[in-house]
Design a protein around this motif. Structure first.
Motif, mmCIF file in Angstrom:
data_model
loop_
_atom_site.group_PDB
_atom_site.id
_atom_site.type_symbol
_atom_site.label_atom_id
_atom_site.label_comp_id
_atom_site.label_asym_id
_atom_site.label_seq_id
_atom_site.Cartn_x
_atom_site.Cartn_y
_atom_site.Cartn_z
ATOM 1 N N ARG A 157 -37.957 21.111 -3.157
ATOM 2 C CA ARG A 157 -37.497 21.937 -2.166
ATOM 3 C C ARG A 157 -38.966 22.163 -1.221
ATOM 4 O O ARG A 157 -39.745 22.999 -2.032
ATOM 5 C CB ARG A 157 -37.037 23.272 -2.685
ATOM 6 C CG ARG A 157 -36.367 24.359 -1.914
ATOM 7 C CD ARG A 157 -35.794 25.080 -2.597
ATOM 8 N NE ARG A 157 -37.012 25.937 -3.216
ATOM 9 C CZ ARG A 157 -37.627 26.802 -2.792
ATOM 10 N NH1 ARG A 157 -37.662 27.139 -1.268
ATOM 11 N NH2 ARG A 157 -38.707 27.506 -3.341
ATOM 12 N N HIS A 158 -38.859 21.824 -0.247
ATOM 13 C CA HIS A 158 -40.017 21.932 0.689
ATOM 14 C C HIS A 158 -39.926 23.026 1.649
ATOM 15 O O HIS A 158 -38.650 23.248 2.231
ATOM 16 C CB HIS A 158 -40.410 20.596 1.411
ATOM 17 C CG HIS A 158 -41.625 20.382 2.130
ATOM 18 N ND1 HIS A 158 -42.150 21.243 2.953
ATOM 19 C CD2 HIS A 158 -42.931 19.794 1.429
ATOM 20 C CE1 HIS A 158 -43.710 20.939 3.211
ATOM 21 N NE2 HIS A 158 -43.841 20.173 2.297
ATOM 22 N N SER A 183 -39.605 17.018 1.818
ATOM 23 C CA SER A 183 -39.767 17.226 0.231
ATOM 24 C C SER A 183 -39.731 15.535 -0.141
ATOM 25 O O SER A 183 -40.318 15.146 -1.330
ATOM 26 C CB SER A 183 -38.617 17.807 -0.296
ATOM 27 O OG SER A 183 -37.294 17.282 0.155
ATOM 28 N N TRP A 236 -43.631 20.178 -4.118
ATOM 29 C CA TRP A 236 -42.410 20.347 -3.034
ATOM 30 C C TRP A 236 -41.652 19.328 -3.118
ATOM 31 O O TRP A 236 -40.785 19.141 -2.198
ATOM 32 C CB TRP A 236 -43.177 20.752 -1.786
ATOM 33 C CG TRP A 236 -43.602 22.231 -1.840
ATOM 34 C CD1 TRP A 236 -43.268 23.199 -2.623
ATOM 35 C CD2 TRP A 236 -44.715 22.795 -1.020
ATOM 36 N NE1 TRP A 236 -43.778 24.458 -2.350
ATOM 37 C CE2 TRP A 236 -44.762 24.040 -1.403
ATOM 38 C CE3 TRP A 236 -45.326 21.965 -0.120
ATOM 39 C CZ2 TRP A 236 -45.663 24.966 -0.822
ATOM 40 C CZ3 TRP A 236 -46.344 23.019 0.609
ATOM 41 C CH2 TRP A 236 -46.599 24.263 0.273
ATOM 42 N N ASP A 279 -35.933 18.906 4.102
ATOM 43 C CA ASP A 279 -35.681 17.992 3.024
ATOM 44 C C ASP A 279 -36.457 16.782 3.318
ATOM 45 O O ASP A 279 -37.044 15.926 2.467
ATOM 46 C CB ASP A 279 -34.229 17.541 3.265
ATOM 47 C CG ASP A 279 -33.462 18.511 2.386
ATOM 48 O OD1 ASP A 279 -33.775 19.287 1.807
ATOM 49 O OD2 ASP A 279 -32.107 18.382 2.765
#
Lengths: 676, 101
Positions: A167-168, A175, A164, A172
């Motif tokens: 793109r978590h 991530s 991730w 952000d």
């Protein structure tokens, strides 16, 4: 022989199928439904089926380790590196539970990773490779081959923890954290791997081969200095410390929770960290050559078990608590292996050593832990999937909405806490017994006594923090109105939970159904024997049930559960009174993870950076200086020599004539003075 | 019988004359002539040894070969020089430099 075919000959196919799945999914995953998840599952099914056939054939066979003539890969001088397979009962157990649990995790992933879109392709390819790495590692016939698969797993863990990083689902910041967690996992385990590699060099130098059949031959061992074997074993154990997240390299594992929960389950239950414990169990013949090594192993294990459990006490992140519990349980396994090996090492001088309970307990706990930790992680994944947060403070009261998850997780918690007759109970008590065993051996015995007390306290803390987790998540009232629970997870997620909970309850009974003869290690007339005959079921049952410490450990576990119940379910004890509302020094110390992250930072900044600066100085001034100086002197001398090339034929002729004349003069002088 | 040392001395002197002429002269024709002198100095040496040690007939063959090659060389050399003179109006080797870097 099964169906007239010797499947052991084809055991190399087991890791091959996941590799094929990796290639197919990696390149063409998006052409299939669910990013090629079915292909990854298929490869795991085949791997599991083949493992089962191989294991069946092995256990119905003679029981001797199956090691066909390996494929010669590299030979330089007297040293040689081979590629082959090595099957004994430890291999069989490892590949059975690794492929089985991976299979369940893969199936679970279909539900859990459903919303990931195109990136599922990458996910399924990487987990297939991860499984291939683990299966290849347990089937390896020598340390070098093992090291290759070991590194494949390192890469896979890096890729999956950082899944991730781009793109978590939580934004952000998360991530960025995932990216740095992946880097940390990779670099910290790398430190252990460097030790492992150094150990390989030492062993290769001493034995001229890294094949298990050569290394574990007592005749070869007798020709090598015990100090060298000790050094090699300690360096190998350095690799274990990195891979299995032992003290002092334990800090990467909690951070690794930044990856998807399925990845955590895979890393913690079936692959990766189990590889380290497997390495110790596999290298037992080398490790038991000196009691000091085994003492180090036991100490590291005991310390890890204790400090990881303390760190889990006040953590509020659902997955982090599970991560600390994994570290702590891994410490248990290492401790058991160390204590059992210590007994063998001290007794070997007196002749044959019976199957040791330490080895059995360590491997047994590794298997049981694989089942209940996979279960716990997948339950946690199910919860996170439903509520969208990992913070336990924002959960609560979920048992009404998620019946299956809460029930299966309760089974997992009971199992890990050592509730009677669940799987964790048997193996944990065997471990405690194994640690107790060498405590009568003089001064070192007192160290083991101390380790036993640590293990007992750890058992208490384990019960406490696991039930703290369960009560906080599933009992009480919902604490955060903004959290909306979607209800129970889909079938593909709950089915593996139910299957695993059966094993979390029942896998402990396997020790009475034949496993006691499979996971043993004994020294018979100087030979190292894995498998064969262990303690009889009756003896094990007797030893556990008549030992007073069993009831003590049971009592502390129950007290832990009760305490968790009083604090977090009834609310009759206020935790903030104990911790001064989170301001007490101990609380902050634990929350800061014993300041290990800062320690790592300091070491890498102060030590690493100054070393790097020194290297940079040497590189720029000494190495580059030498090279540039040489080049400049060549350029300068050629510049002056160039002027001799006038292009005028008569000049050249002149040189020739002068040379000729001077040669004649020199010859004349030499001849007349009698020098020639 | 004239002693062989005198022949060798004569040969050495001729060779030195040719060498000095080659190093100092600028006219290509003179240089060619100097080369001829040097070649013939070597030939005299060969013949002198052949006369002193008659059992070795190889020296005569060398000399005849050398004369033949020298004739061819002079033929080619003079042809080049004639052509150079036609185009450049000079036989001074310091001026014939268009093929030099």
């Amino acid at each position: 022989m099964v169906f007239g075919i010797s499947f052991m000959e084809y055991a190399w196919l087991i890791p091959l199928f996941p590799v094929i799945a990796f290639v197919v999914v990696g390149f063409f995953g998006n052409k299939f439904k669910e990013g090629g998840g079915a292909i990854a599952i298929g490869s795991a099914v085949i791997a599991f089926a083949l493992s089962a056939l191989v294991a069946y054939e092995f256990f119905t066979g003679s029981g001797d380790a199956f090691a066909p003539e390996p494929f010669k890969w590299l030979a330089f001088g007297k040293y040689e590196l081979n590629f082959g397979i090595y099957i004994d009962s430890l291999t069989c157990i490892m590949m059975l539970f690794a492929s089985f649990i991976s299979l369940l995790i893969f199936i679970y992933s279909i539900g859990y990773m459903h919303g990931e879109g195109k990136r599922k392709r990458r996910y399924y390819a990487e987990i297939a490779l991860f499984l291939a790495g683990m299966l290849g590692l347990v089937l390896s016939s020598n340390y070098f081959e093992m090291f290759i698969f070991w590194e494949i797993m390192g890469v896979c863990s890096y890729l999956l923890i950082g899944f991730w990083a781009f793109r978590h689902p939580e934004g952000d910041e998360a991530s960025v954290k995932a990216a740095s967690a992946a880097k940390k996992a990779f670099l910290v385990t790398r430190l252990g791997d460097v030790c492992f590699m150094a150990g390989l060099f030492v062993l290769l130098w001493a034995f001229t081969s890294l094949d298990f059949t050569v290394l574990f031959d007592p005749a070869n061992m007798a020709t090598v200095d015990t100090g060298v074997i000790m050094l090699g074993a300690l360096l190998l154990f350095g690799g274990v410390i990195g891979k299995s997240a032992q003290f002092p390299l334990q800090d990467w594992l909690p951070d690794a929770m930044a990856g998807p929960t399925t990845v955590s389950a895979l890393i913690h239950a079936a692959t990766m960290v189990k590889a380290g414990v497997y390495l110790v169990a596999r290298s037992y013949p080398l490790f038991i050559q000196s009691a000091e090594v085994m003492l180090v192993v036991a100490l590291i294990g005991g310390i890890t078990a204790f400090i990881a459990a303390t760190m889990a006490l006040n953590n509020m992140n659902l997955k982090r608590v599970l991560a600390y519990s994994t570290i702590s349980q891994l410490g248990y396994m290492i401790l058991a292996l160390g204590a059992g090996g210590y007994i063998i090492a001290t007794e070997m001088a007196h002749g044959d050593v019976e199957a040791t309970v330490g080895y059995t307990a360590g491997v047994f706990h590794m298997m049981n832990h694989a089942f209940f930790k996979a279960l716990l992680f997948m339950c946690a994944g199910s919860v996170i999937h439903a509520v969208g947060t990992e913070d336990m403070r924002r959960m609560g009261g979920l048992s009404k909405k998620m019946r299956i998850t809460s029930l299966t997780m309760l089974i997992g918690c009971l199992s890990i806490a050592g509730f009677p007759f669940l799987s964790g109970f048997w193996s944990k008590d065997m471990i405690l017994e194994a640690v107790m065993e060498p405590s009568s051996l003089g001064l070192e015995g007192q160290i083991f006594m101390l380790l036993f007390v640590l293990a007992l306290i750890t058992a208490f803390m384990t019960a406490f923090y696991m039930f703290r987790l369960w009560f906080l998540t599933f009992k009480g009232k919902p604490r955060d109105a903004s959290i909306h629970c979607h209800g129970e997870s889909p079938k593909s997620m709950t089915m593996p939970l139910m299957i695993l909970s059966v094993f979390a309850v029942g896998s402990g009974f396997l020790i009475f159904l034949g496993l006691n003869d499979i996971i043993t290690f004994s020294v018979i007339s100087g030979d190292f024997v894995v498998g064969g005959h262990g303690h009889t079921p009756g003896h094990i049952l007797d030893a556990i049930l008549t030992n007073v410490w069993t009831y003590v450990s049971l009592a502390v576990a129950l007290i832990g559960i009760l305490l968790a119940y009083l604090i977090y379910a009834r609310g009759s004890l206020d935790p903030s009174r104990l911790t001064a509302s989170g301001k007490s020094r101990l609380y902050r110390f634990l929350a800061a993870r014993y300041f290990f992250p800062q320690l790592y930072d300091q070491i890498s900044w102060k030590l690493g950076y100054s070393v790097a600066k020194g290297v940079d100085y040497v590189d720029k001034n000494m190495i580059d200086g030498t090279v540039n100086g040489l080049a400049n002197s060549v350029v300068g001398s050629s510049g002056s020599l160039r002027k001799m090339q006038t292009g005028n034929v008569r000049d050249y002729l002149m040189y020739m004539a002068v040379g000729l004349i001077s040669a004649v003069i020199v010859l004349y002088v030499l001849v007349t003075t009698g020098g020639l | 019988m004239i002693p062989i040392e005198l022949f060798i001395l004569l040969s050495a002197m001729l060779f030195s004359v040719g060498l000095i002429g080659m190093l100092t002269k600028k006219n290509a024709i003179v240089i060619l002539m100097c080369i001829e002198i040097m070649l013939n100095a070597a030939n005299i040496n060969f013949i002198a040894f052949a006369a002193t040690y008659p059992a070795a007939p190889l020296a005569h063959i060398f000399v005849i070969t050398a004369i033949t090659v020298a004739a061819a060389e002079v033929g080619v050399g003079i042809a080049i020089l004639l052509h150079a003179y036609k185009t450049r109006k000079t036989t001074n080797i310091d001026e014939l430099t268009s093929l030099r870097w």
